[in-house]
Every structure is written in structure tokens, then in C-alpha cells.
Design a protein around this motif. Sequence first.
Motif, PDB file in Angstrom:
ATOM      1  N   VAL A 137       6.346  44.122 -17.932  1.00  0.00           N
ATOM      2  CA  VAL A 137       5.877  45.177 -17.217  1.00  0.00           C
ATOM      3  C   VAL A 137       6.980  46.485 -17.402  1.00  0.00           C
ATOM      4  CG1 VAL A 137       4.882  46.199 -15.273  1.00  0.00           C
ATOM      5  CG2 VAL A 137       4.376  43.843 -15.894  1.00  0.00           C
ATOM      6  N   PRO A 138       6.785  47.678 -18.187  1.00  0.00           N
ATOM      7  CA  PRO A 138       7.715  48.697 -17.987  1.00  0.00           C
ATOM      8  C   PRO A 138       7.895  48.951 -16.620  1.00  0.00           C
ATOM      9  CG  PRO A 138       5.852  49.262 -19.339  1.00  0.00           C
ATOM     10  CD  PRO A 138       5.546  47.799 -18.579  1.00  0.00           C
ATOM     11  N   VAL A 139       9.489  49.465 -16.178  1.00  0.00           N
ATOM     12  CA  VAL A 139       9.636  49.716 -14.962  1.00  0.00           C
ATOM     13  C   VAL A 139       9.084  51.256 -14.753  1.00  0.00           C
ATOM     14  CG1 VAL A 139      11.665  50.287 -13.697  1.00  0.00           C
ATOM     15  CG2 VAL A 139      11.878  48.424 -14.837  1.00  0.00           C
ATOM     16  N   PRO A 140       8.536  51.366 -13.683  1.00  0.00           N
ATOM     17  CA  PRO A 140       7.628  52.702 -13.631  1.00  0.00           C
ATOM     18  C   PRO A 140       8.535  53.919 -12.974  1.00  0.00           C
ATOM     19  CG  PRO A 140       7.288  51.213 -11.550  1.00  0.00           C
ATOM     20  CD  PRO A 140       8.082  50.603 -12.664  1.00  0.00           C
ATOM     21  N   TRP A 141       9.713  53.536 -12.497  1.00  0.00           N
ATOM     22  CA  TRP A 141      10.619  54.514 -11.923  1.00  0.00           C
ATOM     23  C   TRP A 141      11.433  55.281 -12.895  1.00  0.00           C
ATOM     24  CZ3 TRP A 141      11.836  49.436  -9.588  1.00  0.00           C
ATOM     25  CH2 TRP A 141      10.560  49.322  -8.621  1.00  0.00           C
ATOM     26  N   THR A 142      10.722  56.600 -13.309  1.00  0.00           N
ATOM     27  CA  THR A 142      11.440  57.249 -14.317  1.00  0.00           C
ATOM     28  C   THR A 142      11.187  58.892 -13.977  1.00  0.00           C
ATOM     29  OG1 THR A 142       9.314  57.749 -15.644  1.00  0.00           O
ATOM     30  CG2 THR A 142      10.778  55.566 -16.233  1.00  0.00           C
ATOM     31  N   ASN A 143      11.742  59.533 -14.628  1.00  0.00           N
ATOM     32  CA  ASN A 143      11.768  60.970 -14.082  1.00  0.00           C
ATOM     33  C   ASN A 143      10.322  61.670 -14.812  1.00  0.00           C
ATOM     34  OD1 ASN A 143      12.082  61.142 -17.057  1.00  0.00           O
ATOM     35  ND2 ASN A 143      14.067  62.334 -16.850  1.00  0.00           N
ATOM     36  N   VAL A 144       9.524  60.946 -15.626  1.00  0.00           N
ATOM     37  CA  VAL A 144       8.013  61.059 -16.055  1.00  0.00           C
ATOM     38  C   VAL A 144       7.210  61.377 -14.718  1.00  0.00           C
ATOM     39  CG1 VAL A 144       6.318  60.736 -17.497  1.00  0.00           C
ATOM     40  CG2 VAL A 144       8.619  60.781 -18.426  1.00  0.00           C
TER      41      VAL A 144
ATOM     42  N   ALA B 195       3.745  46.684  -8.715  1.00  0.00           N
ATOM     43  CA  ALA B 195       2.880  47.602  -8.054  1.00  0.00           C
ATOM     44  C   ALA B 195       2.978  48.960  -8.315  1.00  0.00           C
ATOM     45  CB  ALA B 195       3.287  47.444  -6.455  1.00  0.00           C
ATOM     46  N   GLY B 196       4.237  49.269  -8.882  1.00  0.00           N
ATOM     47  CA  GLY B 196       4.363  50.617  -9.163  1.00  0.00           C
ATOM     48  C   GLY B 196       3.663  51.005 -10.506  1.00  0.00           C
ATOM     49  N   ALA B 197       3.780  49.940 -11.438  1.00  0.00           N
ATOM     50  CA  ALA B 197       3.032  50.087 -12.734  1.00  0.00           C
ATOM     51  C   ALA B 197       1.663  50.082 -12.600  1.00  0.00           C
ATOM     52  CB  ALA B 197       3.658  48.953 -13.770  1.00  0.00           C
ATOM     53  N   THR B 198       1.231  49.331 -11.704  1.00  0.00           N
ATOM     54  CA  THR B 198      -0.163  49.494 -11.343  1.00  0.00           C
ATOM     55  C   THR B 198      -0.857  50.436 -10.808  1.00  0.00           C
ATOM     56  OG1 THR B 198      -0.478  47.034 -10.781  1.00  0.00           O
ATOM     57  CG2 THR B 198      -2.114  48.496  -9.976  1.00  0.00           C
ATOM     58  N   GLY B 199       0.121  51.465 -10.094  1.00  0.00           N
ATOM     59  CA  GLY B 199      -0.254  52.775  -9.604  1.00  0.00           C
ATOM     60  C   GLY B 199      -0.501  53.803 -10.652  1.00  0.00           C
ATOM     61  N   LEU B 200       0.462  53.735 -11.730  1.00  0.00           N
ATOM     62  CA  LEU B 200       0.664  54.576 -12.781  1.00  0.00           C
ATOM     63  C   LEU B 200      -0.616  54.332 -13.736  1.00  0.00           C
ATOM     64  CD1 LEU B 200       4.382  54.662 -13.870  1.00  0.00           C
ATOM     65  CD2 LEU B 200       3.081  56.487 -12.399  1.00  0.00           C
ATOM     66  N   VAL B 201      -1.060  53.034 -13.965  1.00  0.00           N
ATOM     67  CA  VAL B 201      -2.297  52.600 -14.778  1.00  0.00           C
ATOM     68  C   VAL B 201      -3.492  53.203 -14.021  1.00  0.00           C
ATOM     69  CG1 VAL B 201      -3.737  50.624 -15.504  1.00  0.00           C
ATOM     70  CG2 VAL B 201      -1.252  50.676 -15.905  1.00  0.00           C
TER      71      VAL B 201
ATOM     72  N   PRO C 241       4.168  57.748 -22.369  1.00  0.00           N
ATOM     73  CA  PRO C 241       4.273  56.125 -22.469  1.00  0.00           C
ATOM     74  C   PRO C 241       4.649  55.486 -21.153  1.00  0.00           C
ATOM     75  CG  PRO C 241       5.284  57.030 -24.524  1.00  0.00           C
ATOM     76  CD  PRO C 241       4.936  58.205 -23.459  1.00  0.00           C
ATOM     77  N   LEU C 242       4.149  54.437 -20.595  1.00  0.00           N
ATOM     78  CA  LEU C 242       4.556  53.840 -19.600  1.00  0.00           C
ATOM     79  C   LEU C 242       6.088  53.551 -19.528  1.00  0.00           C
ATOM     80  CD1 LEU C 242       1.639  51.533 -18.312  1.00  0.00           C
ATOM     81  CD2 LEU C 242       2.381  53.823 -17.192  1.00  0.00           C
ATOM     82  N   GLY C 243       6.829  53.943 -18.541  1.00  0.00           N
ATOM     83  CA  GLY C 243       8.325  53.546 -18.605  1.00  0.00           C
ATOM     84  C   GLY C 243       9.238  54.512 -19.412  1.00  0.00           C
ATOM     85  N   SER C 244       8.553  55.862 -19.793  1.00  0.00           N
ATOM     86  CA  SER C 244       9.397  56.431 -20.675  1.00  0.00           C
ATOM     87  C   SER C 244      10.303  57.542 -19.837  1.00  0.00           C
ATOM     88  CB  SER C 244       8.235  57.236 -21.586  1.00  0.00           C
ATOM     89  OG  SER C 244       7.707  58.043 -20.845  1.00  0.00           O
ATOM     90  N   HIS C 245      10.936  58.093 -20.430  1.00  0.00           N
ATOM     91  CA  HIS C 245      12.147  59.054 -19.756  1.00  0.00           C
ATOM     92  C   HIS C 245      12.007  60.337 -20.789  1.00  0.00           C
ATOM     93  CE1 HIS C 245      14.007  56.361 -17.061  1.00  0.00           C
ATOM     94  NE2 HIS C 245      13.960  55.356 -18.173  1.00  0.00           N
TER      95      HIS C 245
ATOM     96  N   SER D  86      12.642  47.441 -18.749  1.00  0.00           N
ATOM     97  CA  SER D  86      11.405  46.361 -18.256  1.00  0.00           C
ATOM     98  C   SER D  86      11.595  45.394 -17.581  1.00  0.00           C
ATOM     99  CB  SER D  86      10.396  46.276 -19.485  1.00  0.00           C
ATOM    100  OG  SER D  86      11.100  45.730 -20.366  1.00  0.00           O
ATOM    101  N   ALA D  87      10.879  44.830 -16.797  1.00  0.00           N
ATOM    102  CA  ALA D  87      11.101  43.697 -16.198  1.00  0.00           C
ATOM    103  C   ALA D  87       9.762  42.832 -16.138  1.00  0.00           C
ATOM    104  CB  ALA D  87      11.558  43.768 -14.737  1.00  0.00           C
ATOM    105  N   PRO D  88       9.786  41.557 -16.659  1.00  0.00           N
ATOM    106  CA  PRO D  88       8.461  40.715 -16.474  1.00  0.00           C
ATOM    107  C   PRO D  88       7.803  40.532 -15.129  1.00  0.00           C
ATOM    108  CG  PRO D  88      10.267  39.632 -18.021  1.00  0.00           C
ATOM    109  CD  PRO D  88      10.829  40.606 -17.190  1.00  0.00           C
TER     110      PRO D  88
END
Length: 344
Positions: A5-12, A151-157, A277-281, A337-339
Motif C-alpha cells: 500500500v503506498p504511504v499516503p503522507w506526501t506533499n500531494v 487507514a490513510g490510503a483508505t481515506g485517499l481512495v 498517483p497515490l503516494g506520489s510527491h 510504500s509499506a505492505p
Amino acid sequence: MLRAVPVPWTNVYGLARTLLALGTLGTLAFSSTGTLFRPVATQGDHPVCAGPMRAGVFCVAPEDGLTATRWLCVLVLVVVASGWRPRWTALPHAWVSFSVFSGIAIADGGDQVTVVLSTLLALTALGDPRRWHWRVLPEGAARHRPRAVLAGATGLVLVRIQMSFLYFQSCVAKLPHAEWADGTAMWYWGHSIAFGAPGPLRPLVDPVLASPLGVALLTWVPLVIEMGLAASLLLAQRWRWRLFAAGVLFHLSIAVMMGLWSFALAMIGGLVVLCFPLGSHLDVTPPEAVRAVFRRNTGATDRPEGAGDGAKPEAEDGQEPFGPPVPAGSPGTPGPSAPAGSGR
């Protein structure tokens, strides 16, 4: 084995939060208390404190304290927009957004969009360990936080799904109306006293409105953009970039033509999450020439503060100290990313 799962905490996602906060901030800062809170026909005085709307901050405030409360909300939104401590400001942001939409007399679609998106993004922000949502999270910093990452990636999705459905509904809801089907709808909007083009733009807009082809394009092109954005999650990334540019131009045009700036900022904030893209900067590193001029004029260096004297760079919340962040590539470059559900 679960997919990474891509790490969601980016500046995007941080940029999306900032745009949402700026939209609400503009409404509160540039509108008087008497304009925001006044009687409305069939609704009574505002804020209307009945049912769930009682939870709004303007209902909690004393009757003679609406102005002070309004500026307190502005201060909260300034902090949110700055990107400081997203995990601390996530719930205050959602509360202020809800309070504005439910409490003021002139709420529009942008305020409603902001309530939904700020609430969904709170799922992401509550697990964000960074001090600033503009920083790049160091490689491996999220490996021990699989639940927070999920949880963070779920929020973005969920934001992506919401935006896709919003554009689909916006397009489909117009189609049964004859004015949108025959390409004349923007003629009526363009000549509206409330939403027509401002005076300085009239010389540019009136010739287009006087042309049947111009009016048809102004009416039908937004429908094509909305349907394209509704389907963007099914398209390749190269098409999402093009749709993102078209969407930003579309909403900025609405803001300039109709004055709906809070709506434009809210929608562009949602577009950022939908199309990137999810996890992009975002690569915000200034060009070397600019940095050279800065160093020459200020005597600054590229070394982190305290380097060379034994000092260590400041760490993020709950993380080991790390060096200064280096933006990771271009807008399409995925971050670490982290599984989900594993130790990484």
C-alpha cells in the motif's frame, strides 16, 4: 501475500488540505459577520442550531461572540493551510468545515464539498507523523505503522471515489435539461445578473456568447471534462494529467467568471487527490541557479542547521532523527510504500 500500500503522507495530499482550508478561510475572512449570519426566508436566523447542526462551532459560541469565533476559525484554517502538525489539525479542520457549511447563510457547493473531503482526509491526517505536511517522509519511516498507512490510503481512495461520483452526477444531472442538450445553457448563465461575467471581462465574453458555436462549446466542453474526470480512475496516468489540467482550467474559469472562488479551491483540492498517483510527491526543489543566487545573497549553505557542530536534525513524531528532506522525483514518482498488515 498482501499487496503493498503506498504511504499516503506526501506533499500531494498536503496540497489538497491546504487548498480546502484556503477556500473556507477566504469565505470567513472576506465576509462580514452580518453577511454570514443573517435571517434567510423559510429558514430563520443563522446559525440554525437544530438537530446535528447544534454541533457546529457557531452554535457553541455565545450569541454575541460570532465575530470572535469567526476569526478563531480563520486562525485554525491558517494553521491547517500552513501544513503544521496535520495529525493535530485534522479534526479541527473537519469541525470548522462542518460549522461553516451548517451555520452560515450563504453556504454553496464548495462548502459542502469541503466538509466531505476534509472529513475523509482526516483519516489520512490523523496518522501523519510529520511536523509539516510538505515534508517528504524518510524511507522506511512508516514500516512499523501498517494500520495507519492502510487507514490513510483508505481515506485517499474514498476521496477519489467521491470526486469521481461527484463529476459523474454533475454531468448526468444536466443532460435531461433542454438548454444543456441543445448547447444554449451558457448563454443564460453568461447573461445572468448574479453569475454573469464581471464588467472587465465583458468585451471578451460577449462576442463568444453572441456566437452559436461559441455558446455551444462553452456548454458542451464542461460536460466532456466532467465525464472524463468521472472516468479518470479507469484511465492511464497520462490521461489523468491531461484531465487534471483541463479540470483546473475549468474551475478557475468558473471562479473568474462567476466569483465562486471557494468552490474552485475545494474542487481543485479534490482534483489533486483524484488525478495524482497515490503516494506520489510534487518535486518542489528550486533550480540550482535559484539556490545559487540565494546562497550568494544570504551566505546560506545547503547543510542542515547545526551540521558540523555535532547537532542532529530534528526528528518527526515517534521517528528516529533523519536528515533534511529531499523531494522524491517528479509528480508521478511514487513515494515509499509499506505492505498492509505486515511488519513493513
